[in-house]
Each structure stands twice: as structure tokens, then as C-alpha cells.
Design an enzyme around this catalytic site. Structure first.
Site, PDB file in Angstrom:
ATOM      1  N   GLY A  24       0.773  -1.227   0.000  1.00  0.00           N
ATOM      2  CA  GLY A  24       0.000   0.000   0.000  1.00  0.00           C
ATOM      3  C   GLY A  24       0.805   1.277   0.000  1.00  0.00           C
ATOM      4  CG  ASP A  34       1.148   6.580  -1.941  1.00  0.00           C
ATOM      5  OD1 ASP A  34       1.687   7.442  -1.216  1.00  0.00           O
ATOM      6  OD2 ASP A  34      -0.081   6.381  -1.932  1.00  0.00           O
ATOM      7  CE1 TYR A  69      -3.947   1.420   1.450  1.00  0.00           C
ATOM      8  CE2 TYR A  69      -5.019  -0.569   0.670  1.00  0.00           C
ATOM      9  CZ  TYR A  69      -4.130   0.464   0.472  1.00  0.00           C
ATOM     10  OH  TYR A  69      -3.426   0.544  -0.696  1.00  0.00           O
ATOM     11  CE  LYS A  87      -1.824   2.307 -10.069  1.00  0.00           C
ATOM     12  NZ  LYS A  87      -3.120   3.008 -10.013  1.00  0.00           N
ATOM     13  CE  LYS A 135       0.518   3.349  -5.788  1.00  0.00           C
ATOM     14  NZ  LYS A 135      -0.527   4.372  -5.885  1.00  0.00           N
ATOM     15  CG  ASP A 176      -0.172   6.334  -8.903  1.00  0.00           C
ATOM     16  OD1 ASP A 176      -0.152   7.579  -8.907  1.00  0.00           O
ATOM     17  OD2 ASP A 176      -0.960   5.681  -8.186  1.00  0.00           O
ATOM     18  CG  ASN A 204       0.492   7.997  -5.279  1.00  0.00           C
ATOM     19  OD1 ASN A 204       1.160   7.036  -5.685  1.00  0.00           O
ATOM     20  ND2 ASN A 204      -0.777   7.885  -4.944  1.00  0.00           N
ATOM     21  CD  GLU A 224      -3.106   6.298 -10.995  1.00  0.00           C
ATOM     22  OE1 GLU A 224      -3.695   6.233  -9.897  1.00  0.00           O
ATOM     23  OE2 GLU A 224      -2.859   5.301 -11.691  1.00  0.00           O
ATOM     24  CD  GLU A 248      -5.230   7.574  -5.758  1.00  0.00           C
ATOM     25  OE1 GLU A 248      -4.831   7.335  -4.599  1.00  0.00           O
ATOM     26  OE2 GLU A 248      -4.569   7.292  -6.765  1.00  0.00           O
ATOM     27  CG  ASP A 255     -12.429   5.685  -5.427  1.00  0.00           C
ATOM     28  OD1 ASP A 255     -13.490   5.116  -5.082  1.00  0.00           O
ATOM     29  OD2 ASP A 255     -11.321   5.365  -4.971  1.00  0.00           O
ATOM     30  CG  HIS A 279      -8.212   5.194  -6.799  1.00  0.00           C
ATOM     31  ND1 HIS A 279      -8.804   5.355  -5.566  1.00  0.00           N
ATOM     32  CD2 HIS A 279      -6.946   4.785  -6.567  1.00  0.00           C
ATOM     33  CE1 HIS A 279      -7.921   5.077  -4.621  1.00  0.00           C
ATOM     34  NE2 HIS A 279      -6.785   4.728  -5.194  1.00  0.00           N
ATOM     35  N   GLY A 326     -10.525   2.698  -4.168  1.00  0.00           N
ATOM     36  CA  GLY A 326     -10.385   2.802  -2.729  1.00  0.00           C
ATOM     37  C   GLY A 326     -11.199   1.748  -1.999  1.00  0.00           C
ATOM     38  CD  GLU A 350      -5.903   0.878  -8.419  1.00  0.00           C
ATOM     39  OE1 GLU A 350      -4.757   1.146  -8.035  1.00  0.00           O
ATOM     40  OE2 GLU A 350      -6.850   1.689  -8.339  1.00  0.00           O
TER      41      GLU A 350
END
Length: 413
Positions: free
Chosen positions: A24, A26, A34, A217, A219, A248, A250, A274, A300, A323, A350, A352, A377
Site C-alpha cells: 500500500g 506510495d 487502510y 502499475k 509507484k 503512478d 501520487n 497517473e 483519484e 472513485d 481508482h 479505494g 484496478e
């Protein structure tokens, strides 16, 4: 005879899940937690509506507090009567005068709205004994647009335009319904989390390909751009020239950095890059798109339909990543999806929600709206916490059959 189902009470739950070993991570969230702000709608039966909003840690509690306030707008309502004119109720919740100063239509309030709205759609599908994708695809254009709030969209997408768009897709709908049997293509995000070592990324790419994924993908967004380029090359070499790769960032690059690094990443033939810079900076994305001929995926962290409207009008958005657990739930997702179709920008959400809800929404998008069935995704880290977790076979999402939107969570300590 139609079942009468009254929402007796709405309440929130704060559910958080620690991730391990760099999962998870990034460029912003180095050690993410999460979390779901959950809205549960209790009724005069055993059926419950479950809605999710996604956060990353301690702020989850604040969203839950906002959920507990917003549910007053729907408590005491019969679900069919509520959903028959849900667009009006949605607007009242989004514009509640006690909360509007905190937004409007963004941040904590918008996340709480997403959870409440999603719980309503989940309950509606459950009482109709249908998975959400089936409920949505079976609705008439009029019934569907009645669930939407077109405020501030009147200049770009009217209610009648939306109905015409939906009606126009019926002629070719039959061939698109085949997606229900074949499954919806997925892409693997978990191959390239930011904190994974190069060796781990390489192993993950190989495992993803063995599982049938042809899209994945990585990061990026490191302080040292050379790390990003090196790792991107590792993924491209391991996956091969035919693989679909996304990078991505972020939101970590300034515009000058984004221009320079995107020029280098372009050589690796990305399907998209992204969130290259600040998610609210429409003009910076326009300038980037003008400077570097590379597809941009955005959405996102875009909180509402207005900023999506601006991005779609600007012409810089190649892929729309709206999302439904960040914007104001399924209702706003559908409105944004309709505008995206009008502007000929494909929707690739995205997740989530870890794909639980969006596996329904992409089927609706493809069958009813006519969006291409590109990719959805896949993030597997929370699948064990769901009552009906997504099922992936050979890199494809199998079509969910249980009533509702697949948001029911198992008890979590």
C-alpha cells in the site's frame, strides 16, 4: 407485491486495517493504514444497507462523525420512495447548511456523503434481490437520472441529454452484455508499491503474469528521479513490450519536474502516467499535456463533479479515475461517468473500495453508458475482510451475483 422497507436508523463504524511489509505504500503514504468509514442502514427487516468511504488513518473517525449527522436526511424514509427521487435528497445532503461551510462538496463532508449514498444504493439492490450492476443496468433512463443531481452541470450535461445518451446506447447493448460472461479485465497495482525493493518488484511482476495479468502499475514519485526510471525499466523488461504498464506519481512532482520525468518515462511506452502533480491544478495538467505527449490518468484525489467537469473540459485528461468512495458515492460517480462519455474520455476507476463496488460500476459503465471495457484496478490486501470478496481468474474480475454492492464486511477486531 413490492416489499416495504423503511430505513429506521443509520450509524457509522470506524474500521482500520494495518498493512504489512510495504504493501500500500506510495510516495506520500509511506506506512499507510487502510480505513473505511462505514455507514450501516438498519431497517424494519433483517436487510441492512452498507456504504463505504475510504481513508488512510486517524481522519476516519471524523468522517464517521459526519456520517452520523448526515443520516438524519434518510432516516424514516422508505427505500423505493427515497430512490425514486434520490437526486433531490442527494442535493439536500450535499448542501446541508450546517456542513456546507466545511466544503462545499469536498473533504470530510464529501467522504461521509459517499458512505451514506453508497449504503442507500446497496440497500436498494438488496431489497430488489439483485447485484448492483444488474439493478443499474435494468433501470430505465428516466429512473436512473432521477437518482442524480445535475446542479452546476446544466451548462455541460442536461438531464435530457443524459437520458438521450443512455437511450442511444440501447441499440448496441446486447453485444456489450457479453462482458457478464467473459469477466472484466483487471490490472495489478500491488506489483510495485513504493517501499518494495527492486527484487520484490521483479518477483511480483513475474507472479502477476503467471496469474494472467497483462497490465500492471508501478509507484513512482521518488525524491531521486533516477530511482523511478530504474524501477520502471525493470518492470518493462520483466513484463515485456506487449504488457500494459502504468506509472503512478501520487501528485509528487512540480510541473517542471513532471515535464522532465514524463519525457523520460515516455520512452517506456506507458499506458498512462497517473497523478503527476497537484490534483486540483487543472492548468498545470494542461501545460504538461501540451509539453509531453503522454496519456494522463487523473481523478483519484479529485473530490467532486465540478473539478471533474473542469478537467474534462480542459482536454488534458486521457483516463478518468473517478472513485465512488471519494466523490459523493454512486450517484455522483454515475453523473461524472455520463459527462466523461459525452467528452469521449474512458472511465478507469481508482479502487479505494478494493474493487468491491467498482466491479459493479464498470459493468454498468460498459453495458448502459457504452464506455469501453478497458481495465479495473486490483488491490488484494483487504479481500479477507469482505463477506463476498472480488474474484479474479486469469486477470479478470468475475461478475458478482450476490444482491447488493459487495460492500458487506466481516466482523473485524
Amino acid at each position: 407485491m413490492r416489499k416495504i422497507l423503511v430505513i429506521k436508523r443509520g450509524l457509522s463504524s470506524d474500521m482500520r486495517f494495518d498493512l504489512k511489509n510495504g504493501a500500500g505504500s506510495d510516495a506520500v503514504h509511506v506506512n499507510p493504514v487502510y480505513a473505511y468509514a462505514v455507514c450501516k442502514l438498519q431497517t424494519n427487516s433483517t436487510l441492512e444497507g452498507i456504504g463505504l468511504a475510504f481513508t488512510l488513518g486517524a481522519g476516519n473517525r471524523i468522517v464517521c462523525d459526519a456520517i452520523d449527522y448526515l443520516v438524519k436526511h434518510i432516516e424514516g424514509r422508505e427505500i423505493h420512495e427515497l430512490m425514486a427521487d434520490f437526486g433531490s435528497v442527494y442535493k439536500k445532503m450535499a448542501d446541508d447548511p450546517n456542513f456546507r461551510w466545511l466544503g462545499p462538496h469536498k473533504g470530510v463532508v464529501q467522504l461521509a456523503l459517499a458512505a451514506v449514498v453508497n449504503a442507500c444504493y446497496d440497500l436498494w439492490a438488496k431489497v430488489e434481490e439483485m447485484p448492483l450492476w444488474k439493478l443499474l443496468t435494468d433501470l430505465s433512463p428516466e429512473a436512473l437520472v432521477n437518482t442524480l443531481d445535475f446542479s452546476y452541470y446544466e451548462d455541460i450535461l442536461t438531464r435530457s441529454e443524459a437520458m438521450q445518451l443512455l437511450q442511444s446506447q440501447k441499440e448496441t447493448r446486447l453485444e456489450r452484455e457479453l462482458i457478464v460472461q467473459t469477466g472484466y479485465p483487471g490490472y495489478d497495482t500491488s506489483v510495485g508499491w513504493f517501499n518494495y525493493s527492486d527484487a520484490q518488484v521483479l518477483r511480483n511482476v513475474q507472479e502477476a503474469m503467471e496469474q494472467g495479468f497483462t497490465a500492471m502499475k508501478l509507484k513512482v514519485g521518488s525524491k531521486n528521479a533516477e530511482r523511478d526510471i530504474r524501477r520502471a525499466r525493470i518492470v518493462r523488461e520483466a513484463a515485456g513490450d506487449d504488457a500494459t504498464l502504468m506509472f503512478d506519481a501520487n501528485q509528487q512532482w512540480t510541473l517542471p519536474q513532471a515535464i522532465e520525468i514524463c519525457k523520460q518515462l515516455k520512452d517506456l511506452n506507458p499506458f498512462w502516467i497517473e497523478e503527476p502533480t497537484h490534483p486540483d491544478d487543472v492548468l498545470a495538467h494542461v501545460r504538461l499535456a501540451e509539453a509531453v505527449d503522454v496519456p494522463l490518468a487523473l481523478g483519484e484525489h479529485v473530490p467532486n463533479k465540478i473539478i471533474f467537469k473542469n478537467f474534462l473540459q480542459s482536454g488534458c485528461m486521457s483516463f478518468n479515475q473517478v472513485d465512488a468512495v471519494r466523490v459523493g458515492g454512486v450517484s455522483e460517480f454515475i453523473l461524472i461517468s455520463l459527462l466523461s462519455k459525452k467528452m469521449n474520455v474512458p472511465v478507469v476507476p481508482h479502487v479505494g473500495d478494493m474493487g468491491q463496488i467498482h466491479q459493479h460500476l464498470v459493468l454498468f459503465n460498459h453495458i448502459s453508458v457504452g464506455h469501453p471495457a478497458l481495465l479495473l484496478e486490483h488491490i488484494p490486501h483487504l479481500r479477507d475482510y469482505f463477506k463476498f470478496p472480488v474474484t479474479i481468474v486469469d486477470g479478470k474480475y468475475l461478475t458478482p451475483q450476490e444482491p447488493g454492492m459487495s460492500a458487506d464486511l466481516l466482523q473485524h477486531d
